[in-house]
Structure formats: structure tokens, C-alpha cells
Write an enzyme that holds these catalytic residues in place. Sequence first.
Site, short mmCIF file in Angstrom:
data_model
loop_
_atom_site.label_atom_id
_atom_site.label_comp_id
_atom_site.label_asym_id
_atom_site.label_seq_id
_atom_site.Cartn_x
_atom_site.Cartn_y
_atom_site.Cartn_z
N GLU A 208 0.80 -1.23 0.00
CA GLU A 208 0.00 0.00 0.00
C GLU A 208 0.83 1.28 0.00
OE1 GLU A 208 -2.79 -0.37 3.20
OE2 GLU A 208 -3.82 -2.05 2.27
N GLU A 284 -5.58 -8.09 -1.03
CA GLU A 284 -5.97 -7.92 0.38
C GLU A 284 -7.38 -7.39 0.37
OE1 GLU A 284 -3.18 -6.11 3.19
OE2 GLU A 284 -4.88 -5.08 4.12
N ARG A 406 -14.34 -1.35 4.27
CA ARG A 406 -14.08 -0.44 3.16
C ARG A 406 -14.09 -1.25 1.86
NH1 ARG A 406 -9.48 -0.80 6.26
NH2 ARG A 406 -7.71 -1.87 5.33
#
Length: 693
Positions: A208, A284, A406
Site C-alpha cells: 500500500e 488484500e 471499506r
Amino acid sequence: MDAAGGRRVRCPGSPRRAGAPCGRALLWGWALLGCAWCPRPPGAAAAPFLAGYALDDSGGLGCEFDGIGAVSGGGATSRLLVNYPEPYRSQILDYLFMPNFGASLHILKVEIGGDGQSTDGTEPSHMHYENDENYFRGYEWWLMKEAKKRNPNIKLIGLPWAFPGWIGRGQNWPYNHPDVTAYYIVSWILGAKQYHNLDIDYIGIWNERSFSSKYIKLLRYTLDKRGLQRVKIIASDNMWEPISFFMMVDSELHKVVDIIGAHYPGTKTVPNALATQKKLWASEDDSTFNDEVGAGCWARILNQNYVNGNMTSTIAWNLVASYYQDLPFGRDGLMTAQEPWSGYYAVESPIWITAHTTQFTHPGWHYLQVDGHLEHGGSYVALTDGLGNLTIIIETMTYHHSQCIRPPLFPFIVSPQKATFYLKGSFHKVKILKMWYTKLGFKSANSTLFHPLPPVKVHEGMFSLNLDMDEVYTLTTLTTGRKGTYPDPPQSKPFPSNYKDDFNIRNPPFSEAPHFADQTGVFEYFVNTSDPGDHIFTLRQVVVQRPITWASDADQAISIIGNFKWVNVTITCDVYIERLGNGGVFIAGRVENGGIYVRRSKGLFFWVFADGTYRVTGDLSGKEVLMKGMSGVRARVWHTLTLNLKGSSASGSLNGYPLWENVTLSETSHGWAAIGTHSFEFAQFDNFHVEAS
């Protein structure tokens, strides 16, 4: 055309037939303009078949299925698992990895420890310093071996979150010296094989965070040079862009990246990612509290990541919630195992949602070319091994019961419906389908999880199901499904109110002491050969340079332990400052923050320094000074610190004698115990004892 009347989708990574339009030579110039052959999500144009849904392989198969997995790391999410006594530790591992028992995972993704905070703690690097290599630190090696022991075919992925500071040569960036970073990562892969006989299948770039095309190319070159051609590269473990765009305009980068991995894609992809013709993974996903809503999120995205986004693998963060629950994202694992002191663990509903797919499919199977959307909400996928076996997974998760942490989920409606399926092609002769069923109970708070139902009889290639809301069905020709069980684990208990550790273990099975959860820095067992007395075996903080960080690591090293609800405690610990001049250590109570928020931790911190002073502060940063003075403490001499917290008052002792008292606590009412250092410096701890009342 596919069997449902829609346009066939050619899958990323699949070979092109001769003479196909938009050939590779034109990829870089035309793909961005939207060539007709560029793949689209399977549901882009197809429609139901005769008020039902056709499952047909006669026109070819869909994308290759790459498996379902989970992440250990990002970070320290399996920290408490290693401390479980047997047989409970093995039982937990069986629920995660044993085929046809529980989650039966196809993929295990682990953090390549980088000595930095990466969500819920730090994981130790195999190279703290440039000339230091140790492939037995931490627990990820052990976990990968345990997974392989149960499933020799499980795929292994390594991904760094943080990097030790020496890689950056003084800067918080891993790409200034890409050859050094590539060497570091490849050393981890080689060490996995040399010391643990583990073959790493995939390697990532930097979780990320930014990627460097130059580094990715150099990583591929270094892998190939060291005989690791089989190791595939996933990039960039962030969003679909900008990696997809860069791959479209850079043919060399396109060549070396095998998988485009996106995090939390919301079941959607982007045109550039599809146009690369590479495999697309949700590398992920989920990251949701493991109650029924978390199970609903997981059930929905396991199907719809493919149905909507052409993703052929989905990997959950995280594998097992085996970290203190009051750290960030508590209980976001597929199951919960956060009490090694009691042996209690919980097999949560996401385990059985996973089983609906994993127990009846395998990497290398192929999806069928179907639309995947049910007429009244929900989705279905169908997969085959190409040898006659068929597995269908159906989910009808409703909006309020399947929201992931999310990204935000746009509202949708799911209604009860009758679904009719038509088996075509080689499946037309199927007569019986085994059926497994889950009903997530939100009104009754009583779920039915992975329950076998009577087989479905297929009449002339057709069968129907009455589908309610918040259900999952698996229908399959396979007969190997099993809902594994063990006797109930021991009852849940809080962390012991009286806990001691003298660290006197000559050959510890793991590098870290039980129950200590490092939040900045790394605390390891240490053999202190220079001390002939009572402090031969100690716990030592070993990170002496700030790592290339992933989160906002504190400037101080800290390891927490115990019960977040502790109020009145007495903490005693022997401490040894190694750094002359400005070295320092602390013990602390009522520590109220950790993980990615560790930098702002408050509590009551009792510090002593090599210059002979002490401080009492209300925060880890040391800015809120409540008391200070002279202590007489020296470096490289053992001292005993004692901290007493009772009600709103605190006092501290040095070597058994009162040093300060009557400090008023105003902000934090409860929290963990902790030990730590003033900076990134060597320091040792021994004879830790905490007593809570």
C-alpha cells in the site's frame, strides 16, 4: 457467444488464438482506446437463460481460479497464536489450513518482517543490520511450515510492509538503492528455502505504498539470476492505478509483473487493469469484524470479486485475530485466537463462509462463463476442474448485512427468489449435486453455518432452488466436504492478574517472549554472556536505527502486555541501559494506545536515563512531564524499577527504595503494561512482574 447469450470474455493471462484482433504488437498503442477484445467483467453483457441460469462448458471455460487465502502480518496479527498450548494451537491451525476440515485455505500470505509498525505491531526482520542474517526470527517461518504440513499444495506469498533502516541509507525510502532492496528481499526467499525448505510462490513490492518500475524490473532480474524464475511478482498491493497505466505504456514492466494485486477493490476493477491481460487479484480484502456482518461481507466479495471485477483470487486480512483485541482492527480475522493464557479460541462464521468455496474448488480449476448476477439480487459462480466436476456457489447477502469495512457500499436490494439452473455441455449428465448451506441469522442471532443438506436431484439437466436472503449455498459433484470439529476449548479468561517472566530459556522456540506485543522496535530473547550473575538470559530491544516506516512508528521502542482493562497495577522490572550518555528505558502502565496509533499513546511512563536522571510522563513521547529529578542510575548497570498505579495516584521505586510519589493521573483510566526504550537503542530487561488488583 457464451451460453447465456452474452459476449465471451477472454481471461487475463490466457493465450491468444492466431489472428485475434488487437494483437500484442498493438497493445501499447490501442489498448487505452478500448479495443474490442479487451476483457470485461463476466457480468458485463450476459443475461439469464430462459428465466434461469445456464452452466455450460461447451463454448470454452472462463478464467483460471487462483485460490482463496489470508494474510498473516500487516502486522503482528498472529503474534499470540504461537504461545497457545497444545492441543489448542494445532486445532486452530487445522481449522485454517487442513483441507476439507475448516477454511481449507489455498493461499497464505505473510509479512516479510521489517522491524517497523505495520498495523498491530512490529515483525522482526531477517536482517536487522546490513551484515546480520537470521532466518529464525519471528513466527512467520513456523506458520508457513505448519500450513505446508497440513496442505503441501498451499501457495505462499511474501510482502514487505516496512524495511530495516539500513536499506534506506539514511532515508525513509526503499527505492533509492534498488539493488540493496532487491538483495534483501531475495535473501528472504532464499533463506526460506535453505533453512525451512519453503518455496515462496509469489513476492510483492511494498504494501500500500509507492512502487518503482526500476525496482520491479531489477527484482525480476535478481530473482532470475538466483535461480528463482518460478517466483512470480505481484504489484502493487495498493490500487489498480497507477500500476495498470504504467504497465500499459512500459512493455518491460508489463513483462515482469505476473499479477496485478489491488486492495479493497469493492468488487470492481478498471479498464486499464483489464486491458493489461494480466491476472487480477484482490490481494488484500475483507478486513471486517468477524461477526455475522463480517461473514456477509466475506460471502459477498468472494463471489462478486469475480462476477463484477474479473478477480481470480481473494485474500483476507487477516488470517486469525491473534493480537490484543483493543489494538486497531480488533477481531478482523477469519477466526479469533487471542487468549493463549487460557487456551480459548473461537471458530467464527467467516471460517465456514470460506469453506463454501475452498473445500469444493482448487487453484487450477476454471470459472464457467456466466453472468453471475441473480435476477433479484445476489450472485453465483460456477467452477470446474475440466474433468467433469462442477461446483456452484450462490450468495444472497443483503446490503445492511454485508458491508465491509471499506470501501463504502452503494445500496442494493435482494429479495427472496426462485433460481433455476440449466446444466449444459459436459454437465448435462450430472444427476446429483451435494449441497451445503449457510443462513446468517440477524433477526434470531442464531446462524446455520456450513450445514449439509439433502442432495439436489438434477432432472434432465435442470434444478431449482428457493433462495431466501442472507444465505450461501454450495452445490457440488465433490463428496469430500466436511465440517471439522474439536471438543470445545477452555473457557475464556482475562490475562492473569499476577504474571512473571524471567526470560530464562536457553533455547527458546521463538525469538520473542510470550504475550509481549512489540509496537515500535523489536524485543528478542538474548544471551548476555558478559554477565556472570543473574542476568544471563534477558529480553533485549535490538533495533538501533529507525526503520523505513509504513506507519507512524513512535520515536521510542515499546512492547505492551496484559489486560487493556487493568487499572490498579504494580509493575516491576530489572532494566539495563546499554547506550552511554543519552540512553534510557521505561516501564509503564495504563498504556491506552498501540498499533498504527502508538505514537500518540498515553499512560503513566516511568523513565530512567544514563545521565542519572528520571522522569515521569503521561505520554510515550515524553512531552507531558509529571515529575522529574535525579536518580543516580548509570548505564551498563542493572537496576530494578517498580511502578505502582492505584486509583488516581502513582508512585515509583528504584532498587527497592521510593524515588517519587503522589503523581496524579488525570487522563488514562486503564490500559496495558509496557516496557521500552528512550530511542532506537540497545537495552535489556529481566525479571518482569506485573500484579493487578
